[in-house]
Motif scaffolding. Sequence first.
Motif, short mmCIF file in Angstrom:
data_model
loop_
_atom_site.label_atom_id
_atom_site.label_comp_id
_atom_site.label_asym_id
_atom_site.label_seq_id
_atom_site.Cartn_x
_atom_site.Cartn_y
_atom_site.Cartn_z
N VAL A 15 35.01 0.87 83.90
CA VAL A 15 34.09 1.26 84.96
C VAL A 15 33.14 2.33 84.43
N CYS A 68 29.88 0.55 88.25
CA CYS A 68 30.01 -0.89 88.04
C CYS A 68 31.03 -1.13 86.92
N THR A 69 31.54 -2.33 86.88
CA THR A 69 32.53 -2.70 85.88
C THR A 69 31.85 -3.49 84.77
N TRP A 70 32.05 -3.03 83.53
CA TRP A 70 31.52 -3.71 82.36
C TRP A 70 32.65 -4.49 81.70
N VAL A 126 28.42 -7.46 83.55
CA VAL A 126 28.55 -6.27 84.39
C VAL A 126 28.65 -6.74 85.83
N SER A 127 29.41 -6.02 86.64
CA SER A 127 29.61 -6.43 88.03
C SER A 127 28.37 -6.18 88.89
N SER A 128 27.54 -5.21 88.46
CA SER A 128 26.36 -4.84 89.23
C SER A 128 25.46 -4.02 88.32
N VAL A 174 25.35 1.69 89.69
CA VAL A 174 26.59 2.36 89.31
C VAL A 174 27.27 2.92 90.55
#
Length: 156
Positions: free
Chosen positions: A111, A97-99, A90-92, A95
Amino acid sequence: MATTQFNLHRNPFAQLILTSQAGEVFEGVSPVRAFPIQSPAGCISLVTTDGREVAWIDSLDDLPEGVRQLVLEELGGREFMPEIQAITGVSSFAVPCTWTVSTDRGVTAFVLKGDEDIRRIGQASLLITDNHGIQYLIRDMFTIDKHSRKILDRFL
Protein backbone atom coordinates in the motif's frame (compact mmCIF):
# COMPACT_ATOMS: atom_id res chain seq x y z
CA MET A 1 41.61 5.38 -0.78
CA ALA A 2 42.60 1.75 -1.36
CA THR A 3 40.90 -1.29 0.09
CA THR A 4 42.33 -2.04 3.53
CA GLN A 5 44.21 -5.35 3.78
CA PHE A 6 42.56 -7.76 6.22
CA ASN A 7 41.36 -11.32 6.74
CA LEU A 8 37.77 -12.16 7.59
CA HIS A 9 36.14 -15.30 9.00
CA ARG A 10 33.20 -16.33 11.19
CA ASN A 11 33.46 -17.50 14.79
CA PRO A 12 31.30 -20.35 16.19
CA PHE A 13 28.59 -17.78 17.01
CA ALA A 14 28.44 -16.70 13.32
CA GLN A 15 29.97 -13.28 14.08
CA LEU A 16 32.46 -11.81 11.63
CA ILE A 17 36.02 -11.66 12.94
CA LEU A 18 38.43 -9.28 11.22
CA THR A 19 42.19 -9.65 11.53
CA SER A 20 44.12 -6.63 10.28
CA GLN A 21 47.43 -6.82 8.45
CA ALA A 22 49.08 -5.66 11.71
CA GLY A 23 47.55 -8.63 13.57
CA GLU A 24 44.81 -6.75 15.42
CA VAL A 25 41.65 -8.84 15.94
CA PHE A 26 38.16 -7.29 15.94
CA GLU A 27 35.15 -9.44 16.84
CA GLY A 28 31.61 -8.81 15.64
CA VAL A 29 32.38 -6.45 12.76
CA SER A 30 29.62 -5.44 10.37
CA PRO A 31 29.78 -4.18 6.78
CA VAL A 32 28.02 -0.88 6.09
CA ARG A 33 27.52 0.51 2.60
CA ALA A 34 28.40 4.20 2.28
CA PHE A 35 26.28 4.61 -0.89
CA PRO A 36 23.85 1.65 -1.00
CA ILE A 37 21.92 2.85 -4.04
CA GLN A 38 24.47 4.62 -6.24
CA SER A 39 27.41 2.32 -5.47
CA PRO A 40 26.21 -0.99 -3.97
CA ALA A 41 29.41 -2.89 -4.87
CA GLY A 42 31.83 -0.34 -3.46
CA CYS A 43 32.55 2.07 -0.65
CA ILE A 44 31.89 -0.40 2.17
CA SER A 45 33.11 0.17 5.70
CA LEU A 46 33.68 -2.61 8.23
CA VAL A 47 32.78 -1.28 11.66
CA THR A 48 32.94 -2.65 15.19
CA THR A 49 29.91 -2.95 17.46
CA ASP A 50 30.65 0.53 18.85
CA GLY A 51 30.66 2.04 15.34
CA ARG A 52 34.43 2.42 14.88
CA GLU A 53 35.65 1.82 11.33
CA VAL A 54 38.39 -0.82 11.20
CA ALA A 55 38.58 -1.52 7.46
CA TRP A 56 37.51 -0.02 4.16
CA ILE A 57 36.52 -1.73 0.92
CA ASP A 58 36.75 0.36 -2.26
CA SER A 59 35.22 -2.40 -4.37
CA LEU A 60 34.01 -5.91 -3.62
CA ASP A 61 35.98 -6.98 -6.71
CA ASP A 62 39.20 -6.16 -4.80
CA LEU A 63 38.50 -8.92 -2.25
CA PRO A 64 39.38 -12.61 -2.43
CA GLU A 65 36.33 -14.77 -3.24
CA GLY A 66 35.88 -16.17 0.30
CA VAL A 67 36.05 -12.76 1.97
CA ARG A 68 33.72 -11.25 -0.67
CA GLN A 69 31.15 -13.99 -0.01
CA LEU A 70 31.26 -13.35 3.76
CA VAL A 71 30.70 -9.62 3.24
CA LEU A 72 27.83 -10.23 0.79
CA GLU A 73 26.17 -12.75 3.13
CA GLU A 74 26.35 -10.31 6.02
CA LEU A 75 25.00 -7.43 3.92
CA GLY A 76 22.19 -9.65 2.62
CA GLY A 77 21.14 -10.49 6.17
CA ARG A 78 21.13 -6.86 7.26
CA GLU A 79 19.64 -5.12 4.26
CA PHE A 80 16.23 -5.63 2.74
CA MET A 81 15.44 -3.40 -0.20
CA PRO A 82 13.64 -5.24 -2.99
CA GLU A 83 14.28 -3.83 -6.45
CA ILE A 84 11.13 -3.28 -8.50
CA GLN A 85 11.47 -4.72 -12.00
CA ALA A 86 7.89 -4.08 -13.16
CA ILE A 87 4.68 -2.55 -11.85
CA THR A 88 1.91 -4.93 -12.85
CA GLY A 89 -0.99 -2.90 -11.48
CA VAL A 90 -2.37 -0.35 -9.05
CA SER A 91 -5.79 -0.42 -7.41
CA SER A 92 -6.34 3.31 -8.00
CA PHE A 93 -4.50 6.41 -9.12
CA ALA A 94 -5.59 8.15 -5.92
CA VAL A 95 -3.70 7.43 -2.72
CA PRO A 96 -3.82 5.36 -0.64
CA CYS A 97 -3.70 2.57 -3.21
CA THR A 98 -2.36 -0.95 -3.54
CA TRP A 99 0.51 -1.59 -5.94
CA THR A 100 1.24 -5.03 -7.35
CA VAL A 101 4.88 -5.29 -8.40
CA SER A 102 7.42 -7.79 -9.61
CA THR A 103 10.71 -7.48 -7.71
CA ASP A 104 14.05 -9.24 -7.67
CA ARG A 105 12.65 -11.19 -4.69
CA GLY A 106 9.32 -12.16 -6.29
CA VAL A 107 5.86 -10.73 -6.82
CA THR A 108 4.31 -8.72 -4.00
CA ALA A 109 1.69 -6.10 -3.24
CA PHE A 110 1.97 -3.10 -0.95
CA VAL A 111 0.00 0.00 0.00
CA LEU A 112 1.29 3.41 -1.03
CA LYS A 113 -0.02 5.93 1.53
CA GLY A 114 0.81 9.13 -0.31
CA ASP A 115 2.68 10.67 -3.23
CA GLU A 116 5.37 11.85 -0.80
CA ASP A 117 6.33 8.19 -0.26
CA ILE A 118 7.93 8.17 -3.72
CA ARG A 119 11.32 9.89 -3.56
CA ARG A 120 13.79 10.60 -6.33
CA ILE A 121 17.33 9.41 -5.68
CA GLY A 122 19.66 10.98 -8.23
CA GLN A 123 18.58 11.42 -11.86
CA ALA A 124 16.89 8.08 -12.54
CA SER A 125 16.38 6.15 -9.30
CA LEU A 126 13.28 6.11 -7.12
CA LEU A 127 12.75 4.95 -3.56
CA ILE A 128 9.16 3.92 -2.75
CA THR A 129 8.17 3.39 0.88
CA ASP A 130 5.10 1.29 1.67
CA ASN A 131 2.71 1.68 4.60
CA HIS A 132 4.89 -0.65 6.73
CA GLY A 133 8.08 1.33 6.10
CA ILE A 134 9.60 -1.18 3.66
CA GLN A 135 11.54 0.57 0.94
CA TYR A 136 11.46 -0.58 -2.68
CA LEU A 137 14.04 0.60 -5.20
CA ILE A 138 13.56 1.39 -8.85
CA ARG A 139 17.18 1.63 -9.99
CA ASP A 140 16.43 3.33 -13.32
CA MET A 141 12.90 4.51 -14.03
CA PHE A 142 13.81 5.16 -17.68
CA THR A 143 14.66 1.52 -18.42
CA ILE A 144 11.61 -0.22 -16.96
CA ASP A 145 8.83 -1.41 -19.28
CA LYS A 146 6.37 1.01 -20.91
CA HIS A 147 3.37 -0.11 -18.79
CA SER A 148 5.30 0.45 -15.53
CA ARG A 149 6.55 3.82 -16.73
CA LYS A 150 2.96 4.96 -17.53
CA ILE A 151 1.86 4.05 -14.00
CA LEU A 152 4.84 5.87 -12.48
CA ASP A 153 4.13 8.97 -14.54
CA ARG A 154 0.69 9.22 -12.91
CA PHE A 155 2.33 9.45 -9.45
CA LEU A 156 5.37 11.63 -10.20
